[in-house]
Design an enzyme around this catalytic site. Sequence first.
Site, short mmCIF file in Angstrom:
data_model
loop_
_atom_site.label_atom_id
_atom_site.label_comp_id
_atom_site.label_asym_id
_atom_site.label_seq_id
_atom_site.Cartn_x
_atom_site.Cartn_y
_atom_site.Cartn_z
N GLU A 252 0.82 -1.20 0.00
CA GLU A 252 0.00 0.00 0.00
C GLU A 252 0.86 1.25 0.00
O GLU A 252 1.91 1.31 0.65
CB GLU A 252 -0.92 -0.01 1.23
N CYS B 2 3.62 8.51 0.36
CA CYS B 2 4.20 7.65 1.39
C CYS B 2 4.32 6.25 0.80
O CYS B 2 3.31 5.65 0.42
CB CYS B 2 3.28 7.67 2.61
N CYS C 95 6.48 -6.62 7.57
CA CYS C 95 7.50 -5.93 8.34
C CYS C 95 7.91 -6.84 9.49
O CYS C 95 7.07 -7.49 10.10
CB CYS C 95 6.93 -4.62 8.90
N CYS D 44 6.63 -3.71 16.09
CA CYS D 44 6.26 -2.64 17.04
C CYS D 44 4.80 -2.87 17.44
O CYS D 44 3.95 -3.09 16.58
CB CYS D 44 6.41 -1.28 16.38
N CYS E 8 1.72 -0.82 15.95
CA CYS E 8 1.65 -0.62 14.49
C CYS E 8 1.00 -1.83 13.83
O CYS E 8 1.37 -2.97 14.10
CB CYS E 8 3.06 -0.42 13.94
N CYS F 31 -0.56 6.43 9.14
CA CYS F 31 0.67 5.77 9.61
C CYS F 31 0.33 4.53 10.40
O CYS F 31 -0.56 4.54 11.24
CB CYS F 31 1.44 6.66 10.57
N1 SAH Z 1 9.71 1.11 9.84
C1 SAH Z 1 9.89 2.51 9.66
C2 SAH Z 1 8.90 3.16 8.71
C3 SAH Z 1 7.43 2.79 8.84
S1 SAH Z 1 6.54 3.35 10.23
C4 SAH Z 1 9.86 3.22 11.00
O1 SAH Z 1 9.60 2.57 12.01
O2 SAH Z 1 10.17 4.40 11.06
C5 SAH Z 1 6.31 5.06 9.96
C6 SAH Z 1 5.88 5.81 11.20
O3 SAH Z 1 4.54 5.48 11.59
C7 SAH Z 1 6.73 5.50 12.42
O4 SAH Z 1 7.21 6.67 13.01
C8 SAH Z 1 5.78 4.79 13.36
O5 SAH Z 1 6.13 5.04 14.69
C9 SAH Z 1 4.45 5.40 12.98
N2 SAH Z 1 3.29 4.59 13.36
C10 SAH Z 1 3.20 3.25 13.44
N3 SAH Z 1 1.98 2.86 13.83
C11 SAH Z 1 1.26 3.99 14.01
C12 SAH Z 1 -0.09 4.24 14.38
N4 SAH Z 1 -0.92 3.25 14.64
N5 SAH Z 1 -0.47 5.53 14.46
C13 SAH Z 1 0.37 6.54 14.15
N6 SAH Z 1 1.63 6.35 13.76
C14 SAH Z 1 2.08 5.09 13.70
#
Ligand code: SAH
Length: 333
Positions: A79, A92, A99, A103, A106, A321
């Site tokens: 996506e 984006c 992944c 985390c 996420c 995000c």
């Molecule tokens: N793996 C990379 C890029 C993808 S995540 C990284 O971790 O930076 C991109 C951003 O989205 C990260 O800063 C992450 O903390 C944020 N993110 C992840 N889940 C989210 C959510 N549910 N709401 C808002 N931001 C989120």
Amino acid sequence: MKYSKLKDVLQEEPGYRLSQAEHAIYKELIEDWAQATSLPIKLREELNKKIPLKIEARTQEKKDSVKAVVRLSDGYTVEAVLLKHGQRNTVCVSSQVGCGMACIFCHSGKLDFKRNLDAEEITAQVLYFSRLLKRPRQSVDNVVFMGMGEPFLNFENVISSIKILNSRDKFDISARKISVSTSGVVGRIKDFSHIGFQANLAVSLNAPNDALRSKIMPIDKKYPLKILMEAVNYYTRQTNRKVMFEYVLIDGLNDRPEHAKELAALLKGKLCMVNLIPYNGDDIFKPASVSATAKFIQILRQRNIEVIQRQRFGKGIDAACGQLVYRTYDPKV
Ligand code: SAH
């Protein structure tokens, strides 16, 4: 859709055909070789057979954002999201299918890692939106590697894709308008200091201490904050460029005044800014309240930390995000 195969297909042709063909792809944004009127008809037919230009994707649209679910050649989808701010457009992109970072807040992190995207699979996501924006006579201005996947675990392909985005003859997007976000892959932060062009580094911090960060971002166990910050210091020393620390504010978890104070202390004196991201909720976590967010910002600003707040984009189409996922492509859906 393998543009790198272009050279092979055009081998017997005069030298200028390659630049004509690339011009048609990246500047005229053709979707079928039949539209490449500078090329002989026979060649257009051959190219349509060997290098079809169609990017198979479905879109979902909301006022300020469009999500594209792009099909890859092996049937997976990734996506990408177009974020519209007035006349400016940011895309984006995803860098991996799935992944492996896990985390806990996420969505993408809850999927398994499947595979890396190659450089063209990454740039195809941008090309798709460039084509979409052609009619309203707009273009893609910024690209952020903040979709699904950990870009620094797919370093070579990500760097190659940035070169394609940056290339005058191709997307011609200045490196300064390209940002790569990492969860903190330390060795690659150092490598990123030496890529030789001025793309931006973003680091997903999300917590001001290891006790909390290691609970929500498993990578912190491998690279605790001390090591991460050393790598960031190295980067700023080498490049003299500001680092953006992303911090997703989650209710009760990392949004308390003491977290803000600790964050300010951690970042004191660093060449950086903090990007506060509103949490896009699932069932377990909730976004920080408006008042907690305001207080958090106030504490950071009082301590001279530069803060920006990210607008909420893509809600309602799961394009925000942390909400990007992959699926196996089902043409019926
Ligand atoms: N793996 C990379 C890029 C993808 S995540 C990284 O971790 O930076 C991109 C951003 O989205 C990260 O800063 C992450 O903390 C944020 N993110 C992840 N889940 C989210 C959510 N549910 N709401 C808002 N931001 C989120």
